[in-house]
Write an enzyme that holds these catalytic residues in place. Structure first.
Site, PDB file in Angstrom:
ATOM      1  N   HIS A 492       0.879  -1.180   0.000  1.00 32.64           N
ATOM      2  CA  HIS A 492       0.000   0.000   0.000  1.00 32.64           C
ATOM      3  C   HIS A 492       0.910   1.222   0.000  1.00 32.64           C
ATOM      4  CE1 HIS A 492      -2.977  -2.688   2.494  1.00 32.64           C
ATOM      5  NE2 HIS A 492      -2.841  -3.108   1.247  1.00 32.64           N
TER       6      HIS A 492
HETATM    7  C1  LIG Z   1      -0.104  -8.591  -3.354  1.00 33.23           C
HETATM    8  C2  LIG Z   1      -0.970  -7.366  -3.143  1.00 33.23           C
HETATM    9  C3  LIG Z   1      -2.144  -7.481  -2.406  1.00 33.23           C
HETATM   10  C4  LIG Z   1      -2.944  -6.354  -2.201  1.00 33.23           C
HETATM   11  N1  LIG Z   1      -4.160  -6.496  -1.580  1.00 33.23           N
HETATM   12  C5  LIG Z   1      -4.988  -5.429  -1.492  1.00 33.23           C
HETATM   13  C6  LIG Z   1      -6.321  -5.578  -1.023  1.00 33.23           C
HETATM   14  O1  LIG Z   1      -6.791  -6.681  -0.760  1.00 33.23           O
HETATM   15  N2  LIG Z   1      -7.091  -4.461  -0.909  1.00 33.23           N
HETATM   16  C7  LIG Z   1      -6.613  -3.220  -1.225  1.00 33.23           C
HETATM   17  O2  LIG Z   1      -7.333  -2.235  -1.041  1.00 33.23           O
HETATM   18  N3  LIG Z   1      -5.373  -3.059  -1.728  1.00 33.23           N
HETATM   19  C8  LIG Z   1      -4.574  -4.140  -1.908  1.00 33.23           C
HETATM   20  N4  LIG Z   1      -3.349  -3.990  -2.485  1.00 33.23           N
HETATM   21  C9  LIG Z   1      -2.948  -2.656  -2.932  1.00 33.23           C
HETATM   22  C10 LIG Z   1      -3.724  -2.191  -4.156  1.00 33.23           C
HETATM   23  O3  LIG Z   1      -3.870  -3.246  -5.078  1.00 33.23           O
HETATM   24  C11 LIG Z   1      -2.963  -1.022  -4.759  1.00 33.23           C
HETATM   25  O4  LIG Z   1      -2.864  -0.012  -3.771  1.00 33.23           O
HETATM   26  C12 LIG Z   1      -3.641  -0.431  -5.965  1.00 33.23           C
HETATM   27  O5  LIG Z   1      -3.859  -1.401  -6.956  1.00 33.23           O
HETATM   28  C13 LIG Z   1      -2.752   0.675  -6.529  1.00 33.23           C
HETATM   29  O6  LIG Z   1      -3.388   1.226  -7.642  1.00 33.23           O
HETATM   30  P1  LIG Z   1      -2.546   2.028  -8.749  1.00 33.23           P
HETATM   31  O7  LIG Z   1      -3.443   2.210  -9.906  1.00 33.23           O
HETATM   32  O8  LIG Z   1      -1.946   3.229  -8.113  1.00 33.23           O
HETATM   33  O9  LIG Z   1      -1.313   1.089  -9.108  1.00 33.23           O
HETATM   34  P2  LIG Z   1      -1.305  -0.390  -9.744  1.00 33.23           P
HETATM   35  O10 LIG Z   1      -2.605  -1.065  -9.479  1.00 33.23           O
HETATM   36  O11 LIG Z   1      -0.078  -0.998  -9.225  1.00 33.23           O
HETATM   37  O12 LIG Z   1      -1.221  -0.116 -11.299  1.00 33.23           O
HETATM   38  C14 LIG Z   1      -0.198   0.639 -11.894  1.00 33.23           C
HETATM   39  C15 LIG Z   1       0.014   0.096 -13.301  1.00 33.23           C
HETATM   40  O13 LIG Z   1       0.798   1.035 -14.043  1.00 33.23           O
HETATM   41  C16 LIG Z   1       1.710   0.321 -14.853  1.00 33.23           C
HETATM   42  N5  LIG Z   1       2.836   1.203 -15.170  1.00 33.23           N
HETATM   43  C17 LIG Z   1       3.799   1.645 -14.327  1.00 33.23           C
HETATM   44  N6  LIG Z   1       4.658   2.443 -14.992  1.00 33.23           N
HETATM   45  C18 LIG Z   1       4.225   2.507 -16.272  1.00 33.23           C
HETATM   46  C19 LIG Z   1       4.701   3.174 -17.441  1.00 33.23           C
HETATM   47  N7  LIG Z   1       5.788   3.952 -17.415  1.00 33.23           N
HETATM   48  N8  LIG Z   1       4.019   2.995 -18.605  1.00 33.23           N
HETATM   49  C20 LIG Z   1       2.899   2.215 -18.651  1.00 33.23           C
HETATM   50  N9  LIG Z   1       2.417   1.564 -17.567  1.00 33.23           N
HETATM   51  C21 LIG Z   1       3.066   1.714 -16.393  1.00 33.23           C
HETATM   52  C22 LIG Z   1       2.099  -0.863 -13.987  1.00 33.23           C
HETATM   53  O14 LIG Z   1       2.651  -1.908 -14.782  1.00 33.23           O
HETATM   54  C23 LIG Z   1       0.784  -1.220 -13.331  1.00 33.23           C
HETATM   55  O15 LIG Z   1       0.081  -2.180 -14.066  1.00 33.23           O
HETATM   56  C24 LIG Z   1      -2.538  -5.092  -2.722  1.00 33.23           C
HETATM   57  C25 LIG Z   1      -1.371  -4.988  -3.467  1.00 33.23           C
HETATM   58  C26 LIG Z   1      -0.595  -6.116  -3.698  1.00 33.23           C
HETATM   59  C27 LIG Z   1       0.659  -5.988  -4.529  1.00 33.23           C
END
Ligand SMILES: Cc1cc2nc3c(=O)[nH]c(=O)nc-3n(C[C@H](O)[C@H](O)[C@H](O)COP(=O)(O)OP(=O)(O)OC[C@H]3O[C@@H](n4cnc5c(N)ncnc54)[C@H](O)[C@@H]3O)c2cc1C
Ligand code: SF4
Length: 553
Positions: A492
């Site tokens: 997180h």
């Molecule tokens: C194992 C695990 C279990 C979790 N369990 C929970 C849960 O049960 N409940 C909960 O609330 N949260 C949970 N979380 C946390 C939650 O999933 C994340 O906080 C949330 O998904 C983050 O959202 P985001 O869109 O910021 O990033 P992400 O969901 O990580 O997505 C970012 C995306 O951007 C892409 N990216 C990065 N840089 C680039 C670039 N330069 N060009 C193109 N694409 C790019 C990445 O490849 C990725 O796919 C968990 C996380 C993990 C890893």
């Protein structure tokens, strides 16, 4: 969108880092909306048909195929969209889902691959290789490294998360209001209403006892016996079969992660999903973001670029794009946590049941620690157990009678994600208040394990006896202050392009727009001014939705 007076800017744009594209030099490529036949948007069903799944749809060739030409000039092809979204995780997909209701021409750029459900495996190695950033081995730097887990595939971390859906706590929002001046600009009711809508769309409900399995059942027993507040976890799943495999991809698409819900919804309405395509930088012309240079071609943006690459990658991308702010990459926050294992005489069957189906909130106010169950298939469990040789083997032999609970901590620490020329490190040192809180939480969680009937508890802190009896729990609280003795991980992540109402205190304003630009938005948890103390995906989705509402206003 709110315009800022020039004098109020605290971010400056480094022109040398940007290269303004000259669209006239490039032959335009016809935009081919990729709606697949028979898609229903995925919201009313657990699994979207393959034709909806972005890059798997043959009518949606990936940029890689379109852009590579004999000249090797990757800027020789331009496709034009109203909005370009970078990242397809919780934030990017939620933004795309809201954007397609406003304008049909939306592109989502994802660095990672599209992994079909059939390829999800319960084996750790292929899962880590296909679904996780750095194969799940991303670490903070220094002598006490912490594992930083992130997804890297279509759907981002939602593909590997445990489906826990928690709303933003009002006391956290009060900090945003009082310390960061976001009260009027970001009313709690707005975030809460958006969260309620998302909960409904993603079929969020309490985990039913039928899929608790032994691990969740034991925690519920401990809650009843201790009187500590606890409840079945609210998760976004449909027809969960309790396979305990959420963290390596749900094999039956019960989990309502982004690649089976919001991304198919967006694709059906014309959004293009470009996988295996890394955004290298956002091209800025003056104050305007005009498009995104990816590893495979240039995507022009008529209206805006939205960055949702995660709290680790977003500040790096902004830096590469020429955005400069003393806050960029700083204020990195998280919930470092660790697991304890209870050894029982009875069968627990850790590999059966909802991955995370029960939680205790009752320790949060005293210790800033939340306690959750975490079931895992044997291979993942074995990898996390301490010890070597016979000792390790005997723990393995007890797999069927083990329960695992995890304790994410609302840390006080602020670290830094390095940007640009300083490489790719993540610096994060625990605050002096953190370890005492964690130890109190560990001790209380261990007591609860015994209350649930455990014979011994394994608390993987260097220096402690490998197996603790009930009369030895004082050792946990008087344990070492050396952070390298604790096996910590966090997933997180927050704060690296934080929002503030004061221009000098943040990277983006309350309109989610990067200061100094007119149409470059950050919509992921980089903008969160603090960590939350609870699981963040629902708040991230809600904030991304609010961002789109604002940029459309
Ligand atoms: C194992 C695990 C279990 C979790 N369990 C929970 C849960 O049960 N409940 C909960 O609330 N949260 C949970 N979380 C946390 C939650 O999933 C994340 O906080 C949330 O998904 C983050 O959202 P985001 O869109 O910021 O990033 P992400 O969901 O990580 O997505 C970012 C995306 O951007 C892409 N990216 C990065 N840089 C680039 C670039 N330069 N060009 C193109 N694409 C790019 C990445 O490849 C990725 O796919 C968990 C996380 C993990 C890893
Ligand atoms: S526990 Fe298994 S079936 Fe249920 S959502 Fe997670 S991976 Fe899917």
């Amino acid at each position: 969108m709110a315009r800022l007076p020039a004098g109020s800017l605290d971010c400056r744009l480094d022109r040398s880092a940007t290269r303004a594209p000259d669209a006239a030099d490039r032959p335009a490529v016809e935009h081919r909306p990729g709606s697949g036949p028979g898609c229903d948007g995925g919201l009313a069903r657990a699994r979207a048909p393959a034709a909806c799944q972005g890059a798997q749809n043959s009518s949606q060739p990936s940029l890689r195929g379109i852009a590579s030409g004999p000249s090797g000039d990757r800027l020789s092809v331009t496709e034009t969209f109203d909005y370009v979204v970078i990242g397809s995780g919780a934030a990017g997909s939620s933004a795309a889902r809201a954007l397609v209701d406003l304008a049909p021409e939306v592109a989502v750029v994802e660095e990672g691959p599209s992994v079909p459900t059939e390829q999800f495996s319960d084996r750790a190695f292929p899962s880590l290789a296909r679904l996780y950033r750095d194969m799940g081995a991303q670490l903070t730097d220094g002598r006490a490294p912490i594992l930083v887990l992130q997804g890297r595939c279509l759907g981002g971390s939602t593909v590997v998360n445990s489906a826990i859906m928690r709303r933003l706590p009002e006391e956290v929002w009060a900090e945003w209001r009082d310390v960061h001046g976001l009260g009027a600009a970001l009313p709690f009711a707005g975030i809460d209403n958006a969260s309620a809508a998302i909960e409904s769309e993603l079929h969020t409900a309490s985990t039913p006892e039928t899929v608790w399995g032994g691990n969740n059942r034991l925690m519920s027993l401990a809650a009843v016996r201790s009187g500590i507040a606890g409840s079945a976890i609210r998760r976004n799943v449909v027809g969960c079969r309790g396979s305990a495999r959420c963290n390596v991809g749900c094999p039956v698409d019960a989990k309502q992660s982004m690649q089976v819900t919001y991304l198919p919804y967006a694709a059906e309405r014309g959004a293009r999903l470009f996988t295996d395509s890394r955004a290298e930088r956002v091209e800025l012309r003056g104050r305007r973001a005009v498009g995104v240079q990816t590893t495979a071609g240039f995507l022009a943006a008529r209206r805006a670029v939205l960055v949702a690459a995660s709290a680790v990658e977003t500040p790096r991308l902004l830096w590469r794009s020429g955005v400069r702010s003393p806050h960029l990459g700083r204020h990195f926050q998280g919930h470092p946590g660790m697991a304890i294992v209870g050894l029982f005489d009875e069968e627990v069957r850790l590999g059966r049941g909802a991955t995370q189906g029960f939680e205790l909130d009752g320790l949060r106010s005293d210790t800033r620690v939340k306690v959750e169950t975490l079931a895992a298939p044997p291979e993942t469990f074995f990898g996390g157990m301490p010890g070597v040789g016979r000792e390790w083997l005997s723990l393995m032999a007890g797999y069927a009678r083990s329960a695992v609970w995890v304790l994410p901590l609302r840390s006080y620490a602020e670290g830094r994600v390095s940007t640009g020329r300083w490489g790719r490190s993540i610096s994060f040192r625990l605050d002096p208040r953190d370890l005492p809180n964690l130890r109190r939480g560990l001790r209380q969680a261990a007591e609860l394990m015994f209350l649930a009937g455990a014979r011994e508890v394994v608390c993987p802190v260097h220096g402690l006896p490998r197996r603790l009896r009930a009369d030895q729990l004082g050792l946990i609280e008087s344990g070492t202050n050396d952070p390298s003795a604790y096996s910590l991980a966090m997933s997180h992540l927050f704060g690296t392009a934080r929002m503030s109402s004061r221009p000098e205190a943040g990277v983006v304003g309350p309109d989610f727009c990067v200061r100094g630009t007119d149409n470059l938005y950050v919509v992921d948890s980089s903008v969160f001014p603090t960590n939350l103390g609870v699981n963040p995906q629902l708040s991230i989705m809600a904030m991304a939705r609010l961002a789109v509402e604002r940029l459309a206003a």
